[in-house]
Design a protein around this motif. Sequence first.
Motif, PDB file in Angstrom:
ATOM      1  N   ASN A  40       0.827  -1.210   0.000  1.00 57.65           N
ATOM      2  CA  ASN A  40       0.000   0.000   0.000  1.00 57.65           C
ATOM      3  C   ASN A  40       0.864   1.263   0.000  1.00 57.65           C
ATOM      4  OD1 ASN A  40      -2.303  -1.568   0.047  1.00 57.65           O
ATOM      5  ND2 ASN A  40      -2.577  -1.401   2.269  1.00 57.65           N
ATOM      6  N   ARG A  41       1.953   1.244   0.764  1.00 58.32           N
ATOM      7  CA  ARG A  41       2.835   2.414   0.801  1.00 58.32           C
ATOM      8  C   ARG A  41       3.541   2.606  -0.541  1.00 58.32           C
ATOM      9  NH1 ARG A  41       5.582   3.098   6.839  1.00 58.32           N
ATOM     10  NH2 ARG A  41       3.598   3.329   7.975  1.00 58.32           N
ATOM     11  N   ARG A  42       3.919   1.526  -1.188  1.00 55.58           N
ATOM     12  CA  ARG A  42       4.516   1.648  -2.525  1.00 55.58           C
ATOM     13  C   ARG A  42       3.508   2.227  -3.515  1.00 55.58           C
ATOM     14  NH1 ARG A  42       6.750  -3.447  -1.139  1.00 55.58           N
ATOM     15  NH2 ARG A  42       5.148  -4.538  -2.365  1.00 55.58           N
ATOM     16  N   ARG A  43       2.267   1.779  -3.400  1.00 54.62           N
ATOM     17  CA  ARG A  43       1.216   2.281  -4.287  1.00 54.62           C
ATOM     18  C   ARG A  43       1.000   3.781  -4.066  1.00 54.62           C
ATOM     19  NH1 ARG A  43      -4.048  -1.403  -4.679  1.00 54.62           N
ATOM     20  NH2 ARG A  43      -2.356  -2.835  -5.187  1.00 54.62           N
ATOM     21  N   LEU A  44       1.024   4.222  -2.823  1.00 59.38           N
ATOM     22  CA  LEU A  44       0.875   5.645  -2.518  1.00 59.38           C
ATOM     23  C   LEU A  44       2.045   6.446  -3.079  1.00 59.38           C
ATOM     24  CD1 LEU A  44      -0.562   7.963  -0.985  1.00 59.38           C
ATOM     25  CD2 LEU A  44       0.827   7.336   1.014  1.00 59.38           C
ATOM     26  N   ALA A  45       3.250   5.934  -2.888  1.00 55.70           N
ATOM     27  CA  ALA A  45       4.435   6.644  -3.389  1.00 55.70           C
ATOM     28  C   ALA A  45       4.400   6.776  -4.906  1.00 55.70           C
ATOM     29  CB  ALA A  45       5.704   5.907  -2.947  1.00 55.70           C
ATOM     30  N   ALA A  46       3.928   5.724  -5.566  1.00 58.78           N
ATOM     31  CA  ALA A  46       3.845   5.776  -7.024  1.00 58.78           C
ATOM     32  C   ALA A  46       2.750   6.731  -7.477  1.00 58.78           C
ATOM     33  CB  ALA A  46       3.582   4.375  -7.576  1.00 58.78           C
ATOM     34  N   ALA A  47       1.603   6.716  -6.796  1.00 62.00           N
ATOM     35  CA  ALA A  47       0.476   7.559  -7.187  1.00 62.00           C
ATOM     36  C   ALA A  47       0.791   9.045  -7.029  1.00 62.00           C
ATOM     37  CB  ALA A  47      -0.760   7.198  -6.371  1.00 62.00           C
ATOM     38  N   THR A  48       1.592   9.380  -6.022  1.00 62.41           N
ATOM     39  CA  THR A  48       1.965  10.783  -5.820  1.00 62.41           C
ATOM     40  C   THR A  48       3.111  11.211  -6.726  1.00 62.41           C
ATOM     41  OG1 THR A  48       3.488  10.158  -4.033  1.00 62.41           O
ATOM     42  CG2 THR A  48       1.230  10.778  -3.407  1.00 62.41           C
ATOM     43  N   GLY A  49       3.798  10.237  -7.329  1.00 63.87           N
ATOM     44  CA  GLY A  49       4.946  10.536  -8.168  1.00 63.87           C
ATOM     45  C   GLY A  49       6.203  10.848  -7.388  1.00 63.87           C
ATOM     46  N   LEU A  50       6.176  10.579  -6.076  1.00 67.17           N
ATOM     47  CA  LEU A  50       7.326  10.910  -5.225  1.00 67.17           C
ATOM     48  C   LEU A  50       8.356   9.787  -5.163  1.00 67.17           C
ATOM     49  CD1 LEU A  50       5.284  12.539  -2.339  1.00 67.17           C
ATOM     50  CD2 LEU A  50       6.846  13.743  -3.890  1.00 67.17           C
ATOM     51  N   GLY A  51       7.922   8.564  -5.433  1.00 67.06           N
ATOM     52  CA  GLY A  51       8.841   7.433  -5.361  1.00 67.06           C
ATOM     53  C   GLY A  51       9.035   6.945  -3.940  1.00 67.06           C
ATOM     54  N   ALA A  52       9.664   5.775  -3.831  1.00 66.16           N
ATOM     55  CA  ALA A  52       9.789   5.092  -2.542  1.00 66.16           C
ATOM     56  C   ALA A  52      10.532   5.910  -1.493  1.00 66.16           C
ATOM     57  CB  ALA A  52      10.488   3.747  -2.740  1.00 66.16           C
ATOM     58  N   ASP A  53      11.478   6.745  -1.911  1.00 67.83           N
ATOM     59  CA  ASP A  53      12.256   7.538  -0.957  1.00 67.83           C
ATOM     60  C   ASP A  53      11.654   8.919  -0.720  1.00 67.83           C
ATOM     61  OD1 ASP A  53      14.133   5.535  -0.595  1.00 67.83           O
ATOM     62  OD2 ASP A  53      15.392   6.231  -2.251  1.00 67.83           O
ATOM     63  N   GLY A  54      10.474   9.157  -1.292  1.00 67.22           N
ATOM     64  CA  GLY A  54       9.922  10.498  -1.230  1.00 67.22           C
ATOM     65  C   GLY A  54       8.942  10.749  -0.110  1.00 67.22           C
ATOM     66  N   VAL A  55       8.717   9.747   0.766  1.00 63.64           N
ATOM     67  CA  VAL A  55       7.775   9.904   1.871  1.00 63.64           C
ATOM     68  C   VAL A  55       8.458   9.554   3.185  1.00 63.64           C
ATOM     69  CG1 VAL A  55       5.536   9.234   2.827  1.00 63.64           C
ATOM     70  CG2 VAL A  55       5.868   9.256   0.332  1.00 63.64           C
ATOM     71  N   ARG A  56       8.352  10.427   4.175  1.00 68.48           N
ATOM     72  CA  ARG A  56       8.863  10.142   5.520  1.00 68.48           C
ATOM     73  C   ARG A  56       7.698   9.821   6.445  1.00 68.48           C
ATOM     74  NH1 ARG A  56      14.180  11.535   6.884  1.00 68.48           N
ATOM     75  NH2 ARG A  56      13.725  10.159   8.627  1.00 68.48           N
ATOM     76  N   TRP A  57       7.853   8.740   7.197  1.00 64.72           N
ATOM     77  CA  TRP A  57       6.831   8.261   8.124  1.00 64.72           C
ATOM     78  C   TRP A  57       7.310   8.429   9.556  1.00 64.72           C
ATOM     79  CZ3 TRP A  57       2.344   6.663   5.766  1.00 64.72           C
ATOM     80  CH2 TRP A  57       2.425   6.358   4.401  1.00 64.72           C
ATOM     81  N   MET A  58       6.360   8.347  10.507  1.00 63.56           N
ATOM     82  CA  MET A  58       6.688   8.442  11.931  1.00 63.56           C
ATOM     83  C   MET A  58       6.089   7.271  12.700  1.00 63.56           C
ATOM     84  SD  MET A  58       5.851  12.445  12.897  1.00 63.56           S
ATOM     85  CE  MET A  58       4.182  12.454  12.185  1.00 63.56           C
ATOM     86  N   ASN A  59       6.727   6.909  13.801  1.00 59.30           N
ATOM     87  CA  ASN A  59       6.098   6.102  14.842  1.00 59.30           C
ATOM     88  C   ASN A  59       5.489   7.081  15.833  1.00 59.30           C
ATOM     89  OD1 ASN A  59       6.739   3.487  13.914  1.00 59.30           O
ATOM     90  ND2 ASN A  59       8.781   3.601  14.825  1.00 59.30           N
ATOM     91  N   GLN A  60       4.194   7.301  15.739  1.00 59.07           N
ATOM     92  CA  GLN A  60       3.509   8.320  16.515  1.00 59.07           C
ATOM     93  C   GLN A  60       3.189   7.815  17.921  1.00 59.07           C
ATOM     94  OE1 GLN A  60       1.456   9.699  12.290  1.00 59.07           O
ATOM     95  NE2 GLN A  60       0.156   8.992  13.957  1.00 59.07           N
ATOM     96  N   VAL A  61       3.386   8.680  18.913  1.00 60.34           N
ATOM     97  CA  VAL A  61       3.241   8.258  20.312  1.00 60.34           C
ATOM     98  C   VAL A  61       2.417   9.228  21.153  1.00 60.34           C
ATOM     99  CG1 VAL A  61       5.334   6.850  20.333  1.00 60.34           C
ATOM    100  CG2 VAL A  61       5.496   9.296  20.844  1.00 60.34           C
TER     101      VAL A  61
END
Length: 234
Positions: A40-61
């Motif tokens: 799902n994350r790969r699909r999102l990265a592709a859909a936005t055109g940002l690529g796999a390294d173009g999204v930063r995620w967090m462990n939210q607490v």
Amino acid sequence: MSRRVRRVTTTRRGGASRPPFDAFNLGDHVGDDPAAVAQNRRRLAAATGLGADGVRWMNQVHSDRVVEVDGPGPTVDAADAMVTTTPRLALAVVTADCVPVLLSDARAGVIGAAHAGRVGAQNGIVVRTVEAMVRRGAHAEDISVLLGPAVSGRNYEVPEAMAAEVEAALPGSRTVTARGTAGLDLRAGIVGQLRELGISAVDVDPRCTFADRDLYSHRRGAPTGRLASLVWME
């Protein structure tokens, strides 16, 4: 030169996850199949055109910790907001009732993304995010904000004492639910908080995660997946 800012919020549709996480779950901490989340994350990265390294995620607490990021990297641990000045680097927040807060100063070239649940909002995560943006060159009067889908005050019932406690820290958030009981409208409180900071350009997505079946809601039915809200500069 002002940069073009993009904001995206996902729904449940179009992913690889099976019930109860169906289908486009982007949270990797809810018990879903890691392979499905990764797909799902790969699909999102592709859909936005940002690529796999173009999204930063967090462990939210549910903290008030803001981390400044300057490029691709691993999941940011134990944080609830990120700030960057790097173009084409999306900052992602995952939610299933909490408020995703997407901020940008297009003129200064600074963006931020915050995860504002009850505890984080009460403890000032949005204020901390704005402060971090200002340190990177943003100006409050130039910041625009989108508050994404979240549980509405009509559907967010809490004990009377909790409503009073949150209202004391986040004025304007206390409300009455559809049942006539004490409730919280965190987005209303955050709007007031932003205005106190000198930010007037605030848009609110009207969707309620609890009421809209196309969205994930922890209050409606746990376990469940997570939506993602992203902001980035072109």
